[in-house]
Design a protein around this motif. Sequence first.
Motif, PDB file in Angstrom:
ATOM      1  N   MET A  36    -142.160  45.318  46.493  1.00  8.95           N
ATOM      2  CA  MET A  36    -140.707  45.174  46.598  1.00  8.95           C
ATOM      3  C   MET A  36    -140.384  45.643  48.063  1.00  8.95           C
ATOM      4  O   MET A  36    -140.861  47.047  48.180  1.00  8.95           O
ATOM      5  CB  MET A  36    -140.021  45.925  45.597  1.00  8.95           C
ATOM      6  N   ASN A  69    -129.789  41.705  42.845  1.00 12.73           N
ATOM      7  CA  ASN A  69    -129.291  40.670  43.046  1.00 12.73           C
ATOM      8  C   ASN A  69    -128.213  40.445  41.823  1.00 12.73           C
ATOM      9  O   ASN A  69    -128.945  40.008  40.643  1.00 12.73           O
ATOM     10  CB  ASN A  69    -130.397  39.248  43.162  1.00 12.73           C
ATOM     11  N   GLN A 128    -131.304  41.337  38.469  1.00 11.64           N
ATOM     12  CA  GLN A 128    -132.552  41.677  38.877  1.00 11.64           C
ATOM     13  C   GLN A 128    -132.586  42.675  39.868  1.00 11.64           C
ATOM     14  O   GLN A 128    -132.017  42.302  41.081  1.00 11.64           O
ATOM     15  CB  GLN A 128    -133.725  40.678  38.702  1.00 11.64           C
ATOM     16  N   THR A 151    -134.007  43.614  43.286  1.00 12.46           N
ATOM     17  CA  THR A 151    -134.720  42.698  44.501  1.00 12.46           C
ATOM     18  C   THR A 151    -135.269  43.529  45.440  1.00 12.46           C
ATOM     19  O   THR A 151    -136.449  43.145  46.203  1.00 12.46           O
ATOM     20  CB  THR A 151    -134.064  41.640  44.836  1.00 12.46           C
ATOM     21  N   GLU A 160    -126.585  37.665  48.468  1.00 14.06           N
ATOM     22  CA  GLU A 160    -127.795  38.145  47.686  1.00 14.06           C
ATOM     23  C   GLU A 160    -127.485  39.534  46.832  1.00 14.06           C
ATOM     24  O   GLU A 160    -127.842  39.671  45.770  1.00 14.06           O
ATOM     25  CB  GLU A 160    -129.114  38.254  48.656  1.00 14.06           C
TER      26      GLU A 160
END
Length: 497
Positions: A1, A24, A29, A31, A88
């Motif tokens: 990540m 996001n 989740q 990200t 995002e």
Amino acid sequence: MSVVQHLINGELVSKGGRTAEVFNPSIGQSTRKVELASRATIQDAIDSAKAAFPAWRNTPPAKRAQVMFRFKQLLEQNEARIAQLISEEHGKTLEDAAGELKRGIENVEFACAAPELLKGEYSRNVGPNIDAWSDFQPLGVVAGITPFNFPAMVPLWMYPLAIVCGNAFILKPSERDPSSTLYIAQLLHEAGLPKGILNVVHGDKEAVDALIEAPEVKALSFVGSTPIAEYIYAEGTKRGKRVQALGGAKNHAVLMPDAELDNAVSALMGAAYGSCGERCMAISVAVCVGDQVADALIAKLEPQIKALKIGAGTSCGLDMGPLVTAAARDKVVGYIDDGLAAGAQLVVDGRGLRVSGNEDGYFVGGTLFDRVTPDMRIYKEEIFGPVLCVVRVKSLEEAMQLINDHEYGNGTCIFTRDGEAARLFCDEIEVGMVGVNVPLPVPVSYHSFGGWKRSLFGDLHAYGPDGVRFYTRRKAITQRWPQRKSHEASQFAFPSL
Ligand code: NAD
């Protein structure tokens, strides 16, 4: 990540230590991770800014403005990439993200006028052979702390102007959606900004406290919630810093009986539900003057709210994305529960919305309450979600009293065809930004932005002419050159004409 790094002295750097997760919200989740600056990291940024300041303050304003010209072009060229990054991590739609960037670019355009803005004032012959002028000089190292809801626009309210005025800037953006902010700062370096003039440090309270306590930091611009604004104002001014701290809001729209209702409804839909209500200028209360207006408004709003197109912010053609985090979603749902328990009438319930393909996203649908009263928490507090409360009153005077009694005073608007009512509203309302048939009266970049009451702590508003004043110190110079043929005798009385 991937890990979102700091930008110090023109370089992306990792300092290790604590990190936070970046989500996001459309998919629910994590990200990315973001570094959280320690006091030592903040000191590195301050040292870099301090070292870069002397040369920058002596760089001609026109040269500083040229960097901003190139920056504006780069921002325009990279609009799609920036909008994607915003969407995002924040969740707002791509169109909305592009809109906030455009409003941010306006502030860069304003900063390009630095040579004009900084040229000062000159008076010849204020006394015998004496000339005087006032000059606007930079403060040195200044800092900005910004919220999650406008990761591009709100930082752009601050540093282009501060920097073009000759200061070095340290930005501490929101740790919830830091990527677009960082990317934009990199573009400013690509535009030719010298190293150290803009440093971006991510972090939380530890980073903010280090900026407040550092004697090298001469001014703090803050935008965020009212409790933190009040804290930063109190702690910063206690240490002799200049502080402008913009806080939360509860923005009322007044609907008069003569309002052009279809236009008002369209305006309210965007102003209440755009960006999922996560705007400090969002309309969260519709004050209807008379039951007839209220009934007609609700009849028109209800089907439109139910028809809102809601989904992942990064998909095209939507009206609304998710809330920024699971905690934000739960808070908004808690307010809806609270409104129901307090006796408000829930006309449209956005709780429990499931978006197909994005079941784990932090979604709440558009929500509408009728018969809200001023004692309810949903009226008193900032919900910061897609919830519109209708309050029914009998007269314009009652509507204005309600607004004037509210602790916040950021934005407001009136929908009417009556010039006399609109003029009275503009004159007497205790709110910093007022719209007449304009739902989101966010001032353009050559005016300044700021609320009244507990929506702003400090004397000067953000950006525009107030921004120039905030980021400069005035110096008054009085000058006489010796005259060859005359001798100036001592003067013991206080100098006067
Ligand atoms: P927030 O107050 O939680 O955070 C703002 C900034 O303060 C962030 O950078 C955060 O890291 C930092 N911060 C958070 N807690 C802190 C603490 N205890 N000590 C020191 N720093 C701390 O606000 P938010 O949730 O990011 O943004 C939403 C709020 O901002 C809403 O209240 C909204 O109305 C307000 N807002 C106001 C304006 C305005 O112009 N008045 C504009 C945009 C947003």
